[in-house]
Design a protein around this motif. Structure first.
Motif, short mmCIF file in Angstrom:
data_model
loop_
_atom_site.label_atom_id
_atom_site.label_comp_id
_atom_site.label_asym_id
_atom_site.label_seq_id
_atom_site.Cartn_x
_atom_site.Cartn_y
_atom_site.Cartn_z
N LEU A 129 0.71 -1.26 0.00
CA LEU A 129 0.07 0.06 0.21
C LEU A 129 0.85 1.35 0.13
N GLN A 130 1.84 1.37 0.85
CA GLN A 130 2.70 2.08 0.69
C GLN A 130 3.45 2.59 -0.37
N THR A 131 3.88 1.71 -1.11
CA THR A 131 4.69 1.67 -2.49
C THR A 131 3.78 2.11 -3.59
N VAL A 132 2.40 1.63 -3.38
CA VAL A 132 1.41 1.87 -4.61
C VAL A 132 1.07 3.29 -4.37
N THR A 133 0.93 3.76 -3.15
CA THR A 133 0.46 5.19 -2.93
C THR A 133 1.71 6.16 -3.08
N GLN A 134 2.73 5.75 -2.73
CA GLN A 134 3.99 6.57 -3.43
C GLN A 134 4.04 6.70 -4.68
N GLY A 135 3.77 5.73 -5.53
CA GLY A 135 3.74 5.88 -6.88
C GLY A 135 2.82 6.83 -7.34
N SER A 136 1.61 6.71 -7.00
CA SER A 136 0.39 7.46 -7.13
C SER A 136 0.84 8.97 -6.81
N PHE A 137 1.50 9.29 -5.84
CA PHE A 137 1.92 10.64 -5.60
C PHE A 137 3.15 11.30 -6.34
N ALA A 138 3.79 10.37 -6.95
CA ALA A 138 5.07 10.57 -8.02
C ALA A 138 4.24 10.87 -9.23
N LEU A 139 3.11 10.37 -9.59
CA LEU A 139 2.56 10.37 -10.80
C LEU A 139 1.94 11.97 -10.80
N VAL A 140 1.41 12.23 -9.50
CA VAL A 140 0.85 13.46 -9.35
C VAL A 140 1.99 14.82 -9.71
N GLY A 141 3.06 14.49 -9.20
CA GLY A 141 4.18 15.47 -9.32
C GLY A 141 4.53 15.25 -10.64
N LEU A 142 4.64 14.17 -11.21
CA LEU A 142 5.10 14.18 -12.91
C LEU A 142 4.12 15.04 -13.71
N ALA A 143 2.89 14.81 -13.43
CA ALA A 143 1.77 15.68 -13.99
C ALA A 143 1.90 17.01 -14.01
N VAL A 144 2.14 17.43 -12.62
CA VAL A 144 2.57 18.87 -12.42
C VAL A 144 3.78 19.37 -13.20
N LEU A 145 4.75 18.48 -13.29
CA LEU A 145 5.98 19.01 -13.83
C LEU A 145 5.52 19.12 -15.35
N TRP A 146 5.02 18.11 -15.70
CA TRP A 146 4.69 17.96 -17.37
C TRP A 146 3.66 19.35 -17.81
N PHE A 147 2.99 19.67 -16.95
CA PHE A 147 2.10 20.69 -17.32
C PHE A 147 2.85 22.11 -17.12
N GLY A 148 3.86 22.20 -16.37
CA GLY A 148 4.59 23.56 -16.30
C GLY A 148 5.68 23.39 -17.22
N PHE A 149 6.43 22.30 -17.66
CA PHE A 149 7.63 22.42 -18.61
C PHE A 149 7.22 21.51 -19.76
N GLY A 150 6.14 20.83 -20.08
CA GLY A 150 6.01 19.96 -21.22
C GLY A 150 6.70 18.83 -21.29
N ASP A 151 7.00 18.45 -22.55
CA ASP A 151 7.87 17.03 -22.79
C ASP A 151 9.25 17.33 -22.80
N ILE A 152 9.75 17.46 -21.76
CA ILE A 152 11.17 17.74 -21.68
C ILE A 152 12.06 16.22 -21.26
N PRO A 153 13.13 16.15 -21.37
CA PRO A 153 13.83 14.75 -21.10
C PRO A 153 13.71 14.47 -19.91
N VAL A 154 13.68 15.38 -18.83
CA VAL A 154 13.54 14.76 -17.41
C VAL A 154 12.15 14.29 -17.12
N VAL A 155 11.13 14.78 -17.83
CA VAL A 155 9.58 14.20 -17.62
C VAL A 155 9.55 12.89 -18.42
N ARG A 156 10.22 12.75 -19.57
CA ARG A 156 10.27 11.65 -20.03
C ARG A 156 11.12 10.52 -19.37
#
Length: 337
Positions: A129-156
């Motif tokens: 549960l901890q790992t799955v929710t951490q992954g979900s949290f990371a995906l939220v952060g990745l989405a925020v990063l993508w909205f802010g910077f677009g398809d940059i290498p770090v996001v990919r």
């Protein structure tokens, strides 16, 4: 054979620790040790607040563990919160590859009278549960990063890392849910017959215990929701630290740094404390928001201070609990919950 495997594991941990410490020291020296310490000192009284937030997040994680296993285990919530802090202390401060504390937490829970198989099943479910929710949290952060910077290498690159983790998590869930751990029970039964003095007098019954926990989906859902809340609470640590250091972070930047910084740290699980790896992750992510390398390393050090402030008392509490349980009559430990 077992002795040879133990030696390999010990040497692997030693090498990983040596590399981590070397990388950590190199980053401190290369990016200006004095400037880094100045950034940490600038946080001032905010450090106490950050420690309090971390303690709250760990307490939420303990509540999540209790929610997931509470009806089956029937142990006080305070006990599970305390054991969760001990698990974190061992994982952060000892060369345990970020998993040793979980096994010790399960063993300590079993020694309070919980059936060993149920105690370890609770650990397996909580870690999932901890790992799955951490992954979900990371995906939220990745989405925020993508909205802010677009398809940059770090996001990919981070996105592909998240995709690569899905099969491992799926396999871990399927193994728990559909009977793979029954093989562990059978293997232990064979060992009991071959070596009667090995200390495996009772069946572990790990798979039935897992099935018992998975039969309560509402409890698992509550545990997952609490874990997710705990991950988001860490965003406040980043915001306070950067604000005290003179930056002007918004909530989205703090969320990206916390969620993806935690993901990078977890990816470096083989290195005790992810030394050097966490710092490198903050340098990479912080550069996107105009954070200097020295400030990024200072931020990482600030994030490590609660590990020490909470972890050291946690290690002492662990030893105290071990001694207290040793003094208990054995008969009191042999009755499963």
């Amino acid at each position: 054979m077992a002795g040879g495997v133990a030696v390999v594991i010990r040497w692997s941990l030693f090498v990983a620790m040596a590399l981590g410490v070397g990388g950590f020291v190199a980053l401190l020296l290369y990016n200006g040790f004095g400037e880094i310490l100045g950034g940490v000192a600038a946080v001032g009284w905010g450090l106490a607040l950050i420690v309090a937030i971390r303690l709250g997040a760990l307490s939420i994680a303990g509540l999540a563990w209790s929610a997931a296993v509470g009806r089956a285990v029937r142990r006080p919530v305070a006990l599970l919160i305390g054991l969760r802090i001990i698990r974190e202390a061992i994982n952060c401060l000892l060369p345990a590859a970020q998993i040793g504390g979980d096994f010790i937490g399960g063993r300590l829970l079993a020694r309070t009278g919980v059936a060993p198989g149920l105690a370890m099943a609770g650990i397996l479910v909580d870690v999932l549960l901890q790992t799955v929710t951490q992954g979900s949290f990371a995906l939220v952060g990745l989405a925020v990063l993508w909205f802010g910077f677009g398809d940059i290498p770090v996001v990919r690159e981070l996105g592909w890392g998240a995709v690569a983790a899905v099969p491992a998590l799926g396999g871990f869930f399927l193994a728990q849910r559909f009977g793979l751990f029954a093989l562990v029970d059978r293997s232990l039964a064979v060992l009991r017959r071959i070596w009667p003095g090995l200390g495996l007098e009772r069946p572990l019954d790990l798979q039935p215990a897992l099935q018992r926990l998975y039969a309560a989906p509402a409890s698992l859902g509550l545990g997952a929701a609490l874990h997710l809340l705990g991950w988001f609470a860490g965003t406040a640590e980043i915001w306070i630290a950067l604000s005290r250091m003179g930056a002007r972070p918004n909530i989205g930047e703090a969320l990206v740094l916390e969620s993806l910084g935690q993901a990078v740290r977890s990816a470096g699980f083989a290195v005790p404390g992810a030394l050097g790896i966490q710092e490198g992750g903050f340098i990479l992510l912080g550069s996107l928001f105009g954070l200097s390398a020295a400030s990024a390393v200072a931020l990482s050090l600030v994030k490590r201070l609660p590990d020490l402030a909470i972890g050291l008392p946690g290690l002492f509490a662990w030893q105290g609990l071990e001694m207290a349980l040793l003094r208990r009559p054995r008969a009191g430990l042999d009755h499963p919950a």
